[in-house]
Design a protein around this motif. Sequence first.
Motif, mmCIF file in Angstrom:
data_model
loop_
_atom_site.group_PDB
_atom_site.id
_atom_site.type_symbol
_atom_site.label_atom_id
_atom_site.label_comp_id
_atom_site.label_asym_id
_atom_site.label_seq_id
_atom_site.Cartn_x
_atom_site.Cartn_y
_atom_site.Cartn_z
ATOM 1 N N CYS A 153 -8.724 8.825 11.609
ATOM 2 C CA CYS A 153 -9.018 10.167 11.195
ATOM 3 C C CYS A 153 -9.908 10.570 12.248
ATOM 4 C CB CYS A 153 -9.688 10.329 9.756
ATOM 5 S SG CYS A 153 -8.548 9.620 8.714
ATOM 6 N N SER A 154 -9.824 11.926 12.444
ATOM 7 C CA SER A 154 -10.776 12.492 13.502
ATOM 8 C C SER A 154 -11.122 14.131 13.393
ATOM 9 C CB SER A 154 -9.862 12.624 15.043
ATOM 10 O OG SER A 154 -8.403 13.290 14.722
ATOM 11 N N ALA A 155 -12.196 14.268 13.976
ATOM 12 C CA ALA A 155 -12.738 15.493 14.120
ATOM 13 C C ALA A 155 -13.471 16.152 15.375
ATOM 14 C CB ALA A 155 -13.890 15.783 12.803
ATOM 15 N N TYR A 156 -13.330 17.217 15.740
ATOM 16 C CA TYR A 156 -14.293 17.627 17.159
ATOM 17 C C TYR A 156 -14.523 19.082 16.876
ATOM 18 C CZ TYR A 156 -9.236 18.904 18.759
ATOM 19 O OH TYR A 156 -8.025 19.311 18.757
ATOM 20 N N LEU A 157 -15.874 19.160 17.666
ATOM 21 C CA LEU A 157 -16.358 20.608 17.795
ATOM 22 C C LEU A 157 -16.443 20.748 19.480
ATOM 23 C CD1 LEU A 157 -19.180 20.953 15.262
ATOM 24 C CD2 LEU A 157 -17.134 22.288 15.295
ATOM 25 N N ILE A 158 -16.079 21.892 19.781
ATOM 26 C CA ILE A 158 -16.251 22.189 21.337
ATOM 27 C C ILE A 158 -16.423 23.775 21.599
ATOM 28 C CG2 ILE A 158 -14.885 21.885 23.271
ATOM 29 C CD1 ILE A 158 -13.103 19.779 22.174
ATOM 30 N N GLY A 159 -17.415 23.822 22.311
ATOM 31 C CA GLY A 159 -17.529 25.013 22.944
ATOM 32 C C GLY A 159 -19.004 25.721 22.317
ATOM 33 N N GLU A 160 -19.461 26.765 23.049
ATOM 34 C CA GLU A 160 -20.764 27.219 23.204
ATOM 35 C C GLU A 160 -21.021 27.840 21.553
ATOM 36 O OE1 GLU A 160 -24.069 30.485 24.798
ATOM 37 O OE2 GLU A 160 -21.954 30.024 25.757
ATOM 38 N N HIS B 143 -16.217 6.314 15.507
ATOM 39 C CA HIS B 143 -16.312 6.214 16.959
ATOM 40 C C HIS B 143 -16.751 7.540 17.348
ATOM 41 C CE1 HIS B 143 -13.554 2.622 17.118
ATOM 42 N NE2 HIS B 143 -12.968 3.397 16.154
ATOM 43 N N ALA B 144 -17.721 7.567 18.513
ATOM 44 C CA ALA B 144 -18.194 9.115 18.653
ATOM 45 C C ALA B 144 -18.465 9.131 20.349
ATOM 46 C CB ALA B 144 -19.749 9.369 18.153
ATOM 47 N N ALA B 145 -18.005 10.266 20.585
ATOM 48 C CA ALA B 145 -18.102 10.387 22.362
ATOM 49 C C ALA B 145 -18.341 12.079 22.567
ATOM 50 C CB ALA B 145 -16.862 10.222 22.927
ATOM 51 N N ARG B 146 -18.635 12.228 23.623
ATOM 52 C CA ARG B 146 -18.917 13.813 24.278
ATOM 53 C C ARG B 146 -17.595 14.377 24.831
ATOM 54 N NH1 ARG B 146 -23.543 14.718 28.174
ATOM 55 N NH2 ARG B 146 -24.538 13.599 26.606
ATOM 56 N N ALA B 147 -17.210 15.263 24.444
ATOM 57 C CA ALA B 147 -15.913 15.889 24.892
ATOM 58 C C ALA B 147 -16.127 17.363 25.134
ATOM 59 C CB ALA B 147 -14.585 15.902 24.055
ATOM 60 N N GLU B 148 -16.037 18.042 26.362
ATOM 61 C CA GLU B 148 -16.210 19.319 26.838
ATOM 62 C C GLU B 148 -14.889 20.169 26.751
ATOM 63 O OE1 GLU B 148 -18.678 19.344 30.250
ATOM 64 O OE2 GLU B 148 -20.412 18.183 29.436
ATOM 65 N N ILE C 126 -8.683 15.260 22.763
ATOM 66 C CA ILE C 126 -7.349 14.465 22.477
ATOM 67 C C ILE C 126 -7.198 13.165 23.004
ATOM 68 C CG2 ILE C 126 -4.848 14.750 22.508
ATOM 69 C CD1 ILE C 126 -5.573 18.021 22.115
ATOM 70 N N ARG C 127 -7.625 13.137 24.505
ATOM 71 C CA ARG C 127 -7.434 11.965 25.175
ATOM 72 C C ARG C 127 -8.251 10.722 24.323
ATOM 73 N NH1 ARG C 127 -7.464 14.894 29.846
ATOM 74 N NH2 ARG C 127 -9.716 14.597 30.290
ATOM 75 N N PHE C 128 -9.580 10.957 24.029
ATOM 76 C CA PHE C 128 -10.171 9.974 23.427
ATOM 77 C C PHE C 128 -9.528 9.719 21.969
ATOM 78 C CE2 PHE C 128 -13.773 9.212 20.425
ATOM 79 C CZ PHE C 128 -14.212 7.768 20.908
ATOM 80 N N ILE C 129 -9.193 10.658 21.061
ATOM 81 C CA ILE C 129 -8.606 10.059 20.005
ATOM 82 C C ILE C 129 -7.431 9.266 20.198
ATOM 83 C CG2 ILE C 129 -7.249 11.322 18.105
ATOM 84 C CD1 ILE C 129 -9.135 13.675 18.366
#
Length: 211
Positions: free
Chosen positions: A54-61, A26-31, A37-40
């Motif tokens: 299982c999850s992973a995210y990258l956020i920020g410039e 599953h993939a989504a945008r998160a700013e 966390i809500r998506f996970i």
Amino acid sequence: MRENYKTVGELAEAEIVIQKSRFIGHAARAETEEEAIRFIDSIKTLHRSATHNCSAYLIGEYDSIQKANDDGEPSGTAGFPMLEVLKKQGLKDVVVVVTRYYGGIKLGGGGLIRAYGKATTEALASSGIVERRLHHLMKITIDYTWLGKVENEIRQSEYPLSDIQYTDGVELFVHVPAEKEPDFIAWVNELTNGQADIRGAKKEFLEFKIS
């Protein structure tokens, strides 16, 4: 403020089956991290009977926030390879969750790494990758006598015409890539013999699908 960056397009998912185990990416945008966390949590609720989410995210410039979670899989075999896929594709502000329904056959560490990486890649492909490019919304105010020429030239140019408003004069709103603002101003001044009032209205991102 950042100018151009890549991220995912639409909320999407993709499923693969490896040795009878189902892997649903599953993939989504998160700013923000809160959005991630809500998506996970939403995927965990949807697939509460799954063996792992299982999850992973990258956020920020500058990827200042990055997290990976193996959710019970052997350490380093799920969340980390998922995060590496995000990094290798150069994405920003993105969260992925890979749901696994165990099929009864152990895959081993290498097999898990490949499976979670592939499921992440498939989910990103399903979502599509977009480039968000910073544009300045420029307001051009001209006399009605210039409208035909200026509107025609803008519509044939690379600059998207956003809106036209008719008041005492005519106001044309045009999206201009941030780095091309000086060229745009010079071009409009040349078109109108310096008779246009050109001002920046606001800054905003436009999205262009690249895969």
